[in-house]
Write an enzyme that holds these catalytic residues in place. Structure first.
Site, PDB file in Angstrom:
ATOM      1  N   SER A 134       8.639 -21.527  45.914  1.00 40.65           N
ATOM      2  CA  SER A 134       8.447 -22.387  47.085  1.00 40.65           C
ATOM      3  C   SER A 134       8.951 -23.794  46.789  1.00 40.65           C
ATOM      4  O   SER A 134       9.639 -24.407  47.614  1.00 40.65           O
ATOM      5  CB  SER A 134       6.964 -22.434  47.471  1.00 40.65           C
ATOM      6  OG  SER A 134       6.475 -21.152  47.768  1.00 40.65           O
ATOM      7  N   TYR A 177       4.564 -15.277  58.693  1.00 37.91           N
ATOM      8  CA  TYR A 177       4.804 -15.508  60.125  1.00 37.91           C
ATOM      9  C   TYR A 177       3.699 -14.908  60.992  1.00 37.91           C
ATOM     10  O   TYR A 177       3.233 -15.533  61.925  1.00 37.91           O
ATOM     11  CB  TYR A 177       6.172 -14.973  60.562  1.00 37.91           C
ATOM     12  CG  TYR A 177       6.568 -15.396  61.962  1.00 37.91           C
ATOM     13  CD1 TYR A 177       6.927 -16.707  62.233  1.00 37.91           C
ATOM     14  CD2 TYR A 177       6.556 -14.494  63.016  1.00 37.91           C
ATOM     15  CE1 TYR A 177       7.265 -17.106  63.511  1.00 37.91           C
ATOM     16  CE2 TYR A 177       6.898 -14.885  64.299  1.00 37.91           C
ATOM     17  CZ  TYR A 177       7.255 -16.189  64.540  1.00 37.91           C
ATOM     18  OH  TYR A 177       7.584 -16.581  65.808  1.00 37.91           O
ATOM     19  N   TYR A 195       0.972 -12.343  44.825  1.00 35.31           N
ATOM     20  CA  TYR A 195       0.945 -13.759  45.183  1.00 35.31           C
ATOM     21  C   TYR A 195       0.166 -13.970  46.465  1.00 35.31           C
ATOM     22  O   TYR A 195       0.327 -13.210  47.425  1.00 35.31           O
ATOM     23  CB  TYR A 195       2.396 -14.215  45.367  1.00 35.31           C
ATOM     24  CG  TYR A 195       2.646 -15.684  45.585  1.00 35.31           C
ATOM     25  CD1 TYR A 195       1.745 -16.663  45.180  1.00 35.31           C
ATOM     26  CD2 TYR A 195       3.827 -16.100  46.203  1.00 35.31           C
ATOM     27  CE1 TYR A 195       2.011 -18.006  45.377  1.00 35.31           C
ATOM     28  CE2 TYR A 195       4.103 -17.448  46.405  1.00 35.31           C
ATOM     29  CZ  TYR A 195       3.191 -18.392  45.989  1.00 35.31           C
ATOM     30  OH  TYR A 195       3.472 -19.719  46.185  1.00 35.31           O
TER      31      TYR A 195
END
Length: 301
Positions: A44, A107, A133
């Site tokens: 990220s 999303y 994760y």
């Protein structure tokens, strides 16, 4: 595979045209030479979701070449569906990475059954050491510990869990229920020392991009039982983490945190990081001055 220590989630340097692989190579070389246990470029912090598949593969090729067996090379998928995840995972495996970190689907806020089915579809097709994760501020949900437990019981290639939830009670559940079988890895710099003190095996962290060996020193102090020194170092860093944040969890600048790590890396290490990739915003002069003051207070510049 038992993952312990600090895996560094590296920033991705850019030019106006693409990835700056020369700067990436320089950064990775410095981090590996400092003694960190691993590197994690497609993270990220590394703006993985803004990299094309070709860029992701090339980034991992550079990481594998630089690490040269001296540090683990972990690749993040950064995808939100099982088909894309399988595709990029297979390409990473061809590169020869040491472990895969699977980004959970994002999303839409999925239920337990959908998350479990996602992992099954991927892990049935990809057999390599895998880190699961959770990052709820990116996905909109936290993955129940029981889902990780089910997946780990079924798939022997699962070797760890990275927790970027910022929920310490949840983190303690991970350590209690999974810590004997899997590596529980903290994903937020500001919670690294507390996690180690409670039994986590290590962290996947972005701070070492610019902190030099400080994060390794935190790890060493805890492992050697020098708890007061570890806590003192943790507290010394807290003003920086309160400003910078992590995954938008804390910090004055919220969604600018990947840019902050990149700017801090350029200031401290003198490596050209270039701009963030749009739509990530740059930081303004006021924010930069505050960042520079915090870095100076720590003796980093």
């Amino acid at each position: 595979m038992r993952i312990e220590g600090v895996i560094v989630a590296t920033v991705t340097p850019f030019t106006k045209d693409g990835v700056n692989y020369e700067s990436l190579r320089t950064l990775l070389s410095k981090i590996v030479s400092e003694g960190y246990q691993g590197v994690f470029p497609t993270s990220s912090t590394g703006e993985v979701t803004k990299l094309t598949f070709e860029e992701r593969v090339k980034v991992m090729e550079v990481a594998k070449e630089v690490a040269g067996g001296r540090a683990l090379v972990v690749a993040g998928t950064g995808t939100g569906d099982h088909l894309s995840t399988i595709e990029i995972a297979r390409r990473y495996k061809d590169v020869g990475v040491d472990a895969l970190l699977i980004t959970p689907p994002y999303y839409i806020q999925y239920d337990w059954a959908a998350i479990y089915a996602f992992y099954k579809r991927v892990l049935d097709k990809v057999d390599m050491p895998t880190i699961l994760y959770t990052i709820p501020l990116a996905t909109g949900y936290n993955i129940p510990v029981e889902v990780f437990e089910l997946v780990a019981n079924e798939y022997s290639q699962v070797v760890g869990v990275k927790d970027s939830s910022g929920d310490f009670r949840y983190h303690l559940d991970l350590i209690h229920l999974l810590g004997k079988r899997l590596s529980v890895l903290q994903g937020l710099d500001l919670l690294f020392v507390p996690s180690l003190l409670m039994g986590a095996q290590g962290g996947v962290l972005a701070g070492p991009n610019f902190l030099g060996r400080i994060t390794l020193e935190q790890y060493r102090l805890v492992k050697e039982g020098k708890i007061a020194e570890a806590v003192a170092l943790h507290n010394k860093l807290m003003p920086l983490w309160r400003f910078m944040g992590g995954c938008g969890l804390v910090g004055k600048l919220g969604g600018k945190w990947p840019t902050l790590y990149k700017v801090a890396t350029q200031i401290v290490r003198g490596i050209d990081m270039g701009p963030p990739r749009e739509p990530l915003p740059p930081i303004d002069d006021k924010d930069r001055r505050e960042l520079e003051k915090l870095l100076k207070d720590l003796g980093l510049i």
